[in-house]
Design a protein around this motif. Structure first.
Motif, PDB file in Angstrom:
ATOM      1  N   GLU A 132      -6.321   5.872   0.751  1.00 34.31           N
ATOM      2  CA  GLU A 132      -7.487   6.082   1.633  1.00 34.31           C
ATOM      3  C   GLU A 132      -7.892   7.452   1.633  1.00 34.31           C
ATOM      4  O   GLU A 132      -8.749   7.652   2.117  1.00 34.31           O
ATOM      5  N   ASP A 133      -6.920   8.232   1.016  1.00 34.73           N
ATOM      6  CA  ASP A 133      -7.308   9.787   0.882  1.00 34.73           C
ATOM      7  C   ASP A 133      -8.230  10.156  -0.444  1.00 34.73           C
ATOM      8  O   ASP A 133      -8.637  11.178  -0.252  1.00 34.73           O
ATOM      9  N   ILE A 134      -8.261   9.230  -1.147  1.00 30.59           N
ATOM     10  CA  ILE A 134      -9.202   9.463  -2.463  1.00 30.59           C
ATOM     11  C   ILE A 134     -10.620   9.256  -2.106  1.00 30.59           C
ATOM     12  O   ILE A 134     -10.772   8.487  -1.346  1.00 30.59           O
ATOM     13  N   PRO A 135     -11.351  10.105  -2.648  1.00 32.07           N
ATOM     14  CA  PRO A 135     -12.772   9.958  -2.244  1.00 32.07           C
ATOM     15  C   PRO A 135     -13.615   8.741  -2.682  1.00 32.07           C
ATOM     16  O   PRO A 135     -12.898   8.320  -4.097  1.00 32.07           O
ATOM     17  N   ALA A 136     -14.348   8.048  -2.096  1.00 33.84           N
ATOM     18  CA  ALA A 136     -14.961   6.792  -2.564  1.00 33.84           C
ATOM     19  C   ALA A 136     -15.521   6.793  -3.894  1.00 33.84           C
ATOM     20  O   ALA A 136     -15.330   5.871  -4.414  1.00 33.84           O
TER      21      ALA A 136
ATOM     22  N   GLY B 129      -6.688  19.438  -2.355  1.00 29.02           N
ATOM     23  CA  GLY B 129      -6.223  18.195  -1.742  1.00 29.02           C
ATOM     24  C   GLY B 129      -6.886  17.160  -2.384  1.00 29.02           C
ATOM     25  O   GLY B 129      -7.658  17.417  -3.259  1.00 29.02           O
ATOM     26  N   ALA B 130      -6.428  15.885  -2.257  1.00 31.91           N
ATOM     27  CA  ALA B 130      -7.225  14.604  -2.932  1.00 31.91           C
ATOM     28  C   ALA B 130      -8.794  14.826  -2.563  1.00 31.91           C
ATOM     29  O   ALA B 130      -9.326  14.163  -3.712  1.00 31.91           O
ATOM     30  N   GLY B 131      -9.217  15.023  -1.493  1.00 31.14           N
ATOM     31  CA  GLY B 131     -10.500  15.057  -1.558  1.00 31.14           C
ATOM     32  C   GLY B 131     -11.323  15.841  -2.199  1.00 31.14           C
ATOM     33  O   GLY B 131     -12.475  15.887  -2.373  1.00 31.14           O
TER      34      GLY B 131
ATOM     35  N   MET C 110     -11.670   7.156 -20.776  1.00 27.15           N
ATOM     36  CA  MET C 110     -11.424   6.346 -19.471  1.00 27.15           C
ATOM     37  C   MET C 110     -10.600   7.612 -18.650  1.00 27.15           C
ATOM     38  O   MET C 110      -9.608   7.905 -19.120  1.00 27.15           O
ATOM     39  N   VAL C 111     -10.863   7.574 -17.343  1.00 26.95           N
ATOM     40  CA  VAL C 111     -10.016   8.418 -16.565  1.00 26.95           C
ATOM     41  C   VAL C 111      -9.415   7.274 -15.623  1.00 26.95           C
ATOM     42  O   VAL C 111     -10.022   6.624 -14.714  1.00 26.95           O
ATOM     43  N   THR C 112      -7.966   7.517 -15.442  1.00 31.94           N
ATOM     44  CA  THR C 112      -7.279   6.731 -14.426  1.00 31.94           C
ATOM     45  C   THR C 112      -6.528   7.399 -13.398  1.00 31.94           C
ATOM     46  O   THR C 112      -5.923   8.569 -13.954  1.00 31.94           O
ATOM     47  N   LEU C 113      -6.501   7.196 -12.280  1.00 30.77           N
ATOM     48  CA  LEU C 113      -5.713   7.977 -11.164  1.00 30.77           C
ATOM     49  C   LEU C 113      -4.370   7.048 -10.605  1.00 30.77           C
ATOM     50  O   LEU C 113      -4.489   5.763 -10.437  1.00 30.77           O
ATOM     51  N   LEU C 114      -3.325   7.770 -10.747  1.00 35.10           N
ATOM     52  CA  LEU C 114      -2.114   6.976 -10.250  1.00 35.10           C
ATOM     53  C   LEU C 114      -1.914   7.748  -8.727  1.00 35.10           C
ATOM     54  O   LEU C 114      -1.750   8.940  -8.821  1.00 35.10           O
ATOM     55  N   THR C 115      -2.199   6.683  -7.803  1.00 35.59           N
ATOM     56  CA  THR C 115      -2.018   7.300  -6.514  1.00 35.59           C
ATOM     57  C   THR C 115      -0.934   6.809  -5.730  1.00 35.59           C
ATOM     58  O   THR C 115      -0.285   5.869  -6.072  1.00 35.59           O
ATOM     59  N   GLY C 116      -0.451   7.291  -4.658  1.00 36.10           N
ATOM     60  CA  GLY C 116       0.712   7.153  -3.885  1.00 36.10           C
ATOM     61  C   GLY C 116       1.358   8.442  -3.097  1.00 36.10           C
ATOM     62  O   GLY C 116       0.999   9.720  -3.754  1.00 36.10           O
ATOM     63  N   LYS C 117       2.057   8.279  -2.011  1.00 40.15           N
ATOM     64  CA  LYS C 117       2.584   9.523  -1.529  1.00 40.15           C
ATOM     65  C   LYS C 117       3.729   9.874  -2.249  1.00 40.15           C
ATOM     66  O   LYS C 117       4.408   9.215  -3.197  1.00 40.15           O
ATOM     67  N   LYS C 118       4.434  11.106  -1.911  1.00 43.75           N
ATOM     68  CA  LYS C 118       5.634  11.731  -2.631  1.00 43.75           C
ATOM     69  C   LYS C 118       6.649  10.770  -2.539  1.00 43.75           C
ATOM     70  O   LYS C 118       7.016  10.085  -1.458  1.00 43.75           O
ATOM     71  N   GLY C 119       7.235  10.545  -3.582  1.00 42.83           N
ATOM     72  CA  GLY C 119       8.346   9.439  -3.747  1.00 42.83           C
ATOM     73  C   GLY C 119       8.111   8.110  -3.756  1.00 42.83           C
ATOM     74  O   GLY C 119       8.952   7.069  -3.762  1.00 42.83           O
ATOM     75  N   SER C 120       6.624   7.831  -4.348  1.00 42.98           N
ATOM     76  CA  SER C 120       6.351   6.245  -4.180  1.00 42.98           C
ATOM     77  C   SER C 120       6.487   5.849  -5.746  1.00 42.98           C
ATOM     78  O   SER C 120       6.083   4.729  -5.908  1.00 42.98           O
TER      79      SER C 120
END
Length: 137
Positions: free
Chosen positions: A125-129, A94-96, A1-11
């Motif tokens: 919202e910047d992560i590809p669908a 980049g995230a895209g 399983m692959v999991t992404l932890l996303t968020g802007k810098k400092g989140s």
């Protein structure tokens, strides 16, 4: 399983990643590996986890990162979890552009029976669908 932890810098992504590493160490019957850019988590990661500095191995680009992770799985059959901090800094993209990397890591994760967690400095919202199903909620 692959999991992404996303968020802007400092989140708080790195803090969450460290928490997930600790949980994995408690549950794992094998090895837990943490890949970071630079030596910033040396005192935050328990000694039981293998901490790897991507700069020490000159890992640049998504393909190099993928190959490095494949090598970790190939070299040690009992790696249960791999965590990557600062994925976009390591890949230089980049995230895209990480969708292809995530798709390849999904295949590896399944064949090697290894959980892979990527920390990505980007708003959801910047992560590809196509890889939104991997984002940790």
């Amino acid at each position: 399983m692959v999991t992404l932890l996303t968020g802007k810098k400092g989140s708080g992504k790195t803090k969450k990643l460290i928490e997930l590493v600790n949980v994995a160490l408690e549950k794992s019957n094998g090895n837990v590996v943490v890949i970071e850019k630079g030596k910033q988590m040396t005192y935050n990661i328990p000694y039981a986890a293998r901490l790897v500095d991507s700069d020490a191995y000159d890992i640049k680009g998504a393909q190099n990162l993928q190959g490095f992770i494949c090598g970790i799985c190939a070299g040690n059959y009992d790696v249960t979890d791999i965590f990557v901090d600062s994925t976009l800094k390591i890949t230089g993209t980049g995230a895209g552009e990480i969708e292809a990397l995530v798709e390849e890591l999904k295949k590896l994760s399944q064949s090697a029976d290894t959980n892979i967690v990527l920390s990505v400095s980007a708003a959801e919202e910047d992560i590809p669908a196509g890889i939104m199903d991997c984002v940790l909620k």
